[in-house]
Design a protein around this motif. Sequence first.
Motif, PDB file in Angstrom:
ATOM      1  N   ASN A  76       0.813  -1.212   0.000  1.00  0.00           N
ATOM      2  CA  ASN A  76       0.000   0.000   0.000  1.00  0.00           C
ATOM      3  C   ASN A  76       0.850   1.266   0.000  1.00  0.00           C
ATOM      4  O   ASN A  76       0.331   2.357  -0.244  1.00  0.00           O
ATOM      5  CB  ASN A  76      -0.914   0.024   1.222  1.00  0.00           C
ATOM      6  N   VAL A  80       2.616   0.985  -4.302  1.00  0.00           N
ATOM      7  CA  VAL A  80       1.967   2.055  -5.065  1.00  0.00           C
ATOM      8  C   VAL A  80       3.017   2.934  -5.733  1.00  0.00           C
ATOM      9  O   VAL A  80       2.897   3.293  -6.907  1.00  0.00           O
ATOM     10  CB  VAL A  80       1.055   2.896  -4.146  1.00  0.00           C
ATOM     11  N   MET A  95      -5.261   0.254 -10.929  1.00  0.00           N
ATOM     12  CA  MET A  95      -5.389  -0.308  -9.582  1.00  0.00           C
ATOM     13  C   MET A  95      -6.840  -0.181  -9.114  1.00  0.00           C
ATOM     14  O   MET A  95      -7.379  -1.111  -8.488  1.00  0.00           O
ATOM     15  CB  MET A  95      -4.450   0.412  -8.607  1.00  0.00           C
ATOM     16  N   ARG A 266       0.601  -4.462  -8.844  1.00  0.00           N
ATOM     17  CA  ARG A 266       0.639  -3.875  -7.518  1.00  0.00           C
ATOM     18  C   ARG A 266      -0.739  -3.831  -6.877  1.00  0.00           C
ATOM     19  O   ARG A 266      -0.871  -3.964  -5.665  1.00  0.00           O
ATOM     20  CB  ARG A 266       1.233  -2.469  -7.582  1.00  0.00           C
ATOM     21  N   GLY A 267      -1.784  -3.660  -7.707  1.00  0.00           N
ATOM     22  CA  GLY A 267      -3.134  -3.671  -7.161  1.00  0.00           C
ATOM     23  C   GLY A 267      -3.478  -5.014  -6.564  1.00  0.00           C
ATOM     24  O   GLY A 267      -4.019  -5.111  -5.463  1.00  0.00           O
ATOM     25  N   SER A 270      -1.626  -5.789  -3.409  1.00  0.00           N
ATOM     26  CA  SER A 270      -2.179  -5.051  -2.288  1.00  0.00           C
ATOM     27  C   SER A 270      -3.514  -5.631  -1.818  1.00  0.00           C
ATOM     28  O   SER A 270      -3.667  -5.996  -0.659  1.00  0.00           O
ATOM     29  CB  SER A 270      -2.349  -3.577  -2.668  1.00  0.00           C
ATOM     30  N   ASP A 306      -8.843  -1.303   1.108  1.00  0.00           N
ATOM     31  CA  ASP A 306      -7.419  -1.457   0.807  1.00  0.00           C
ATOM     32  C   ASP A 306      -6.985  -0.621  -0.391  1.00  0.00           C
ATOM     33  O   ASP A 306      -6.016   0.137  -0.306  1.00  0.00           O
ATOM     34  CB  ASP A 306      -7.119  -2.933   0.534  1.00  0.00           C
ATOM     35  N   THR A 307      -7.680  -0.756  -1.500  1.00  0.00           N
ATOM     36  CA  THR A 307      -7.208  -0.147  -2.745  1.00  0.00           C
ATOM     37  C   THR A 307      -7.815   1.221  -3.019  1.00  0.00           C
ATOM     38  O   THR A 307      -7.096   2.179  -3.302  1.00  0.00           O
ATOM     39  CB  THR A 307      -7.477  -1.085  -3.932  1.00  0.00           C
ATOM     40  N   CYS A 311      -4.652   2.729  -0.777  1.00  0.00           N
ATOM     41  CA  CYS A 311      -3.698   2.896  -1.889  1.00  0.00           C
ATOM     42  C   CYS A 311      -3.849   4.265  -2.547  1.00  0.00           C
ATOM     43  O   CYS A 311      -2.862   4.880  -2.965  1.00  0.00           O
ATOM     44  CB  CYS A 311      -3.890   1.795  -2.931  1.00  0.00           C
ATOM     45  N   SER A 314      -1.923   6.829  -0.607  1.00  0.00           N
ATOM     46  CA  SER A 314      -0.485   6.807  -0.940  1.00  0.00           C
ATOM     47  C   SER A 314      -0.226   7.439  -2.298  1.00  0.00           C
ATOM     48  O   SER A 314       0.728   8.204  -2.477  1.00  0.00           O
ATOM     49  CB  SER A 314       0.035   5.367  -0.934  1.00  0.00           C
TER      50      SER A 314
END
Length: 476
Positions: A76, A80, A95, A266-267, A270, A306-307, A311, A314
């Motif tokens: 995260n 990111v 993402m 990355r998504g 995460s 989370d995303t 994310c 970030s």
Amino acid sequence: MPDFFSFINEVLWGSVMIYLLLGAGIWFTVRSGFIQFRYIRQFGKSLKNSISPQPDGLTSFQALCTSLAARVGSGNLAGVALAIGAGGPGAVFWMWVTALIGMATSFAECSLAQLYKERDRHGQFRGGPAWYMSSGLGMRWMGVLFSVFLLLAYGLIFNTVQANSVAHALRYAFDFPEWITGAMLAIATLLVIVTGIKGVARLMQWLVPVMALLWVTTSLVVTAMHIGQLPDVIATIFKAAFGWREAAAGALGYTLSQALTAGFQRGMFSNEAGMGSTPNAAAAAASWPPHPAAQGIVQMIGVFIDTIIICSASAMIVLLAGPVAHTNSPEGIQIVQQALVNLAGSWGAGFVSLIVILFSFSSIVANYIYAETNLIFLRFDSRKALWILRVGIAGMVMVGSMLSLPLVWQLADVIMALMAITNLTAILLLSPVVALIASDYLRQRKLGLKPVFDAARYPEIESQIAPGTWDDLPRQ
């Protein structure tokens, strides 16, 4: 060796995983009746219901916080930043797409985990992909294969990623030696994981909301301080996602491909939707209301938090800091530290270090629970085997704090893809069961009833599930 893993990643993530994730997400969105969009307004109610304590398992809220603890880690923050560095600002958009589509995949895998859960020798509910592969598909060999992949990933490789981010963050902020960071993190991990699944869940239900709120609040404050730049940042995300900015330069195809790949990699690292990890936490819950879909809906909230929330927090910090923040450092976590320092002052590096310690520590502890659960499936859960796992995790935390970051991320990407391919194959084969669970839940909701899963209505499924998991639950 790094070149070899880089080649494998290009093969897996350049085409196979993107099509598989997109296809599975769209498929389950349709088969579940677009459940992530139909119930987004009821997320608050679902969270409220998830707090009700139940015997024989965690509360749904504890299971959600445990799965969020594993999700909300260095991915995260460092992940990111690396996605933006590799795919540009457009990676953030992809993402988001991964999360929205992945919510349906998460619903599918977590509902199946609830349906096929069993009690361990202590009476605690356990389950996950290995169980629905074995009971639902009748393919124990597939469950064994998945359990081995998960043990490699969550017992070993992913913990090195988390420890790596913590070590580099503390080195950057305070010039703290990596080996000391690794040793302290390993000791703290051992002290918590010996308390078992219930002890970990009790800690996570308090730690996860606090650490998430700290980071999101910080991002909101920083964004408010630079509110004038926000419209340009958002416009850049959308333009770069489809290569509109690069089209004139003839780089459209390459840029779009990079943004897609980086965003999906990355998504997924995460939010873990489709990877088969969060079902291990979902199955441990005594879901309320007593229906497999109820826990599936609660776990969808985890993907969103989370995303879409953490994310994005970030991403805002990195993008508001401008291109300098993500070009001067090869280390993902240092990019985030540098960005916050540029935006808010010298305290930023130390604050990011604190956040990454909390995120990574919670992930390592939750990773152990996933690994322990799959040892139970493999029937290697003797006291000696559990201690070998615990010491192994502590050792990998030490090693991870001193490894080079590119190799660690490449290993994580490969094992993540192998887990996902195995799990997605299983849940796609079980998609008729997912559709049945979703329609049964939605039917009862539409009638104004409290959803209760009656296995007797579905004899074929009743013969597959463990006796007593659904017919002996207390009714309120």
